[in-house]
Design a protein around this motif. Structure first.
Motif, PDB file in Angstrom:
ATOM      1  N   GLU A  71       9.999  25.182  10.706  1.00 14.02           N
ATOM      2  CA  GLU A  71       9.048  26.003  11.447  1.00 14.02           C
ATOM      3  C   GLU A  71       8.283  26.917  10.504  1.00 14.02           C
ATOM      4  O   GLU A  71       8.821  27.381   9.487  1.00 14.02           O
ATOM      5  N   LEU A  72       7.034  27.157  10.837  1.00 14.69           N
ATOM      6  CA  LEU A  72       6.213  28.133  10.139  1.00 14.69           C
ATOM      7  C   LEU A  72       6.464  29.501  10.753  1.00 14.69           C
ATOM      8  O   LEU A  72       6.654  29.624  11.967  1.00 14.69           O
ATOM      9  N   ARG A  73       6.466  30.542   9.900  1.00 21.38           N
ATOM     10  CA  ARG A  73       6.722  31.895  10.373  1.00 21.38           C
ATOM     11  C   ARG A  73       5.453  32.742  10.286  1.00 21.38           C
ATOM     12  O   ARG A  73       4.485  32.354   9.617  1.00 21.38           O
ATOM     13  N   LEU A 105       0.698  30.126  15.096  1.00 21.82           N
ATOM     14  CA  LEU A 105       2.037  29.540  15.194  1.00 21.82           C
ATOM     15  C   LEU A 105       2.158  28.662  16.427  1.00 21.82           C
ATOM     16  O   LEU A 105       2.793  27.600  16.384  1.00 21.82           O
ATOM     17  N   ASP A 106       1.540  29.095  17.527  1.00 22.01           N
ATOM     18  CA  ASP A 106       1.566  28.288  18.752  1.00 22.01           C
ATOM     19  C   ASP A 106       0.840  26.961  18.563  1.00 22.01           C
ATOM     20  O   ASP A 106       1.182  25.958  19.198  1.00 22.01           O
ATOM     21  N   ALA A 107      -0.165  26.958  17.700  1.00 24.45           N
ATOM     22  CA  ALA A 107      -0.891  25.722  17.429  1.00 24.45           C
ATOM     23  C   ALA A 107      -0.142  24.820  16.460  1.00 24.45           C
ATOM     24  O   ALA A 107      -0.079  23.599  16.652  1.00 24.45           O
ATOM     25  N   LEU A 108       0.445  25.408  15.421  1.00 25.36           N
ATOM     26  CA  LEU A 108       0.977  24.610  14.323  1.00 25.36           C
ATOM     27  C   LEU A 108       2.404  24.118  14.531  1.00 25.36           C
ATOM     28  O   LEU A 108       2.721  22.964  14.227  1.00 25.36           O
ATOM     29  N   ASN A 109       3.282  24.974  15.025  1.00 27.40           N
ATOM     30  CA  ASN A 109       4.691  24.571  15.083  1.00 27.40           C
ATOM     31  C   ASN A 109       4.946  23.351  15.967  1.00 27.40           C
ATOM     32  O   ASN A 109       5.755  22.483  15.606  1.00 27.40           O
ATOM     33  N   PRO A 110       4.268  23.196  17.111  1.00 28.08           N
ATOM     34  CA  PRO A 110       4.451  21.949  17.858  1.00 28.08           C
ATOM     35  C   PRO A 110       3.969  20.713  17.081  1.00 28.08           C
ATOM     36  O   PRO A 110       4.554  19.633  17.212  1.00 28.08           O
ATOM     37  N   HIS A 148       3.490  33.448   7.044  1.00 28.86           N
ATOM     38  CA  HIS A 148       3.003  32.256   6.329  1.00 28.86           C
ATOM     39  C   HIS A 148       4.042  31.683   5.374  1.00 28.86           C
ATOM     40  O   HIS A 148       3.707  31.042   4.380  1.00 28.86           O
ATOM     41  N   THR A 149       5.323  31.916   5.676  1.00 25.18           N
ATOM     42  CA  THR A 149       6.401  31.227   4.982  1.00 25.18           C
ATOM     43  C   THR A 149       7.061  30.264   5.955  1.00 25.18           C
ATOM     44  O   THR A 149       6.785  30.278   7.162  1.00 25.18           O
ATOM     45  N   LEU A 150       7.952  29.424   5.424  1.00 25.32           N
ATOM     46  CA  LEU A 150       8.611  28.403   6.226  1.00 25.32           C
ATOM     47  C   LEU A 150      10.091  28.730   6.408  1.00 25.32           C
ATOM     48  O   LEU A 150      10.681  29.487   5.623  1.00 25.32           O
ATOM     49  N   SER A 151      10.686  28.148   7.427  1.00 26.73           N
ATOM     50  CA  SER A 151      12.088  28.430   7.738  1.00 26.73           C
ATOM     51  C   SER A 151      13.047  27.849   6.698  1.00 26.73           C
ATOM     52  O   SER A 151      14.203  28.269   6.613  1.00 26.73           O
ATOM     53  N   ASP A 152      12.601  26.897   5.882  1.00 27.79           N
ATOM     54  CA  ASP A 152      13.388  26.370   4.762  1.00 27.79           C
ATOM     55  C   ASP A 152      12.992  27.144   3.514  1.00 27.79           C
ATOM     56  O   ASP A 152      11.874  27.003   3.013  1.00 27.79           O
TER      57      ASP A 152
END
Length: 290
Positions: free
Chosen positions: A214-216, A80-85, A219-223
């Motif tokens: 955002e990715l959670r 998550l630290d790699a992907l969300n930014p 492995h799901t998304l905030s939408d």
């Protein structure tokens, strides 16, 4: 191109990530990194981001084809630290794929059609996320391959997959609409060694970016609409990520490795490295894409 830090990449990310679709490969260890990169380049991703530890040395022909960001898998949520930014920095509407080393994306007809064709069709259907099943691969012979990995002799489960309704915290009487939790493979057969929160095999591995998305950790998304397996009016495309990741973990973990002399069982079959086999097994579907 190699960057000194994630911050250095983010300073130019908008320009780099504009050339989508983008594949982000998270390199947790040094197993099958070359084959993972080559597979996804062959699928037709225009931009490939490699989040990798300093110990990785790339072949000379691959290094110029990727954007490399320093990253170390320091825990289960490190991705998550790699992907969300990266998601936040990308232009809205950019198609992203993410996966780990020793994982390989397959989609219907991928031998003759590119990922750009796949995502163009999915976009035309007004879909902004694509459900993928993470299908466990494992070596046929663990004495010969103690890390559980062998591409030439890979096996997978032909059955044992199932789905349950996904609970909706806002409505305890009804599960989330068009969302399911999927189970199967090694995570199901060896569930005593897998934490309950990590037993699902579904992942929204392909999605379009949007402001605030955002990715959670699951492995799901905030939408929530991006987490659905189909639109309200018909079935949609799904894809598969064939993965040695669980096999590696089970054989590296001292709490499980000695309990598992083999991953094979009566429903193991050789993986043919073809989309046709995955379609025939019901591990992905073409929807309306013929």
């Amino acid at each position: 191109m190699e960057y000194a830090s994630q911050t250095a990449f983010l300073s130019v990310a908008t320009e780099v990530l504009a050339g989508g679709p983008v594949a982000v490969l998270l390199i947790e260890d040094l197993v099958e990194v070359d084959s993972t990169i080559r597979h996804h380049l062959k699928l037709g991703f225009r931009t490939l981001i490699l989040c990798a530890p300093p110990a990785l040395v790339l072949p000379g022909d691959l290094a110029p084809l990727v954007h490399r960001i320093p990253w170390v898998a320091h825990g289960p949520g490190a991705f998550l630290d790699a992907l969300n930014p990266l998601i936040a920095a990308a232009p809205a509407g950019t198609w992203f794929y993410y996966g780990f080393n020793a994982e390989y994306l397959f989609f219907p007809f991928c031998e003759t059609r590119s990922v750009r064709e796949l995502l163009a069709f999915h976009t035309e259907e007004r879909r902004f996320g694509m459900l993928t099943y993470v299908v466990d691969l494992y070596a046929a012979d663990l004495e010969k391959n103690p890390d559980g990995v062998n591409l030439a002799e890979a096996m997978l489960d032909r059955s044992g997959y199932y789905a349950l309704g996904r609970p909706d915290p806002a409505n305890h009487n009804h599960p989330r609409e068009r969302q399911l939790d999927f189970f199967g493979g090694l995570r199901w057969r060896f569930d005593e060694h897998i934490p309950a929160a990590r037993r699902k095999i579904d992942r929204i591995a392909l999605f379009r970016t949007a402001p605030g998305l955002e990715l959670r950790a699951d492995h799901t998304l905030s939408d929530e609409e991006r987490n659905t397996y189909a639109c309200p009016w018909h079935h949609n495309l799904t894809a598969a990520v064939v993965s040695f990741r669980v096999a590696k973990a089970l054989k590296r973990n001292p709490g499980s490795t000695y309990d598992i002399p083999t991953f094979r069982w009566h429903n193991s079959v050789p993986f043919e490295w073809s989309s046709r086999q995955l379609l025939d097994l019901g591990l992905m579907e073409p929807g309306q894409w013929f």
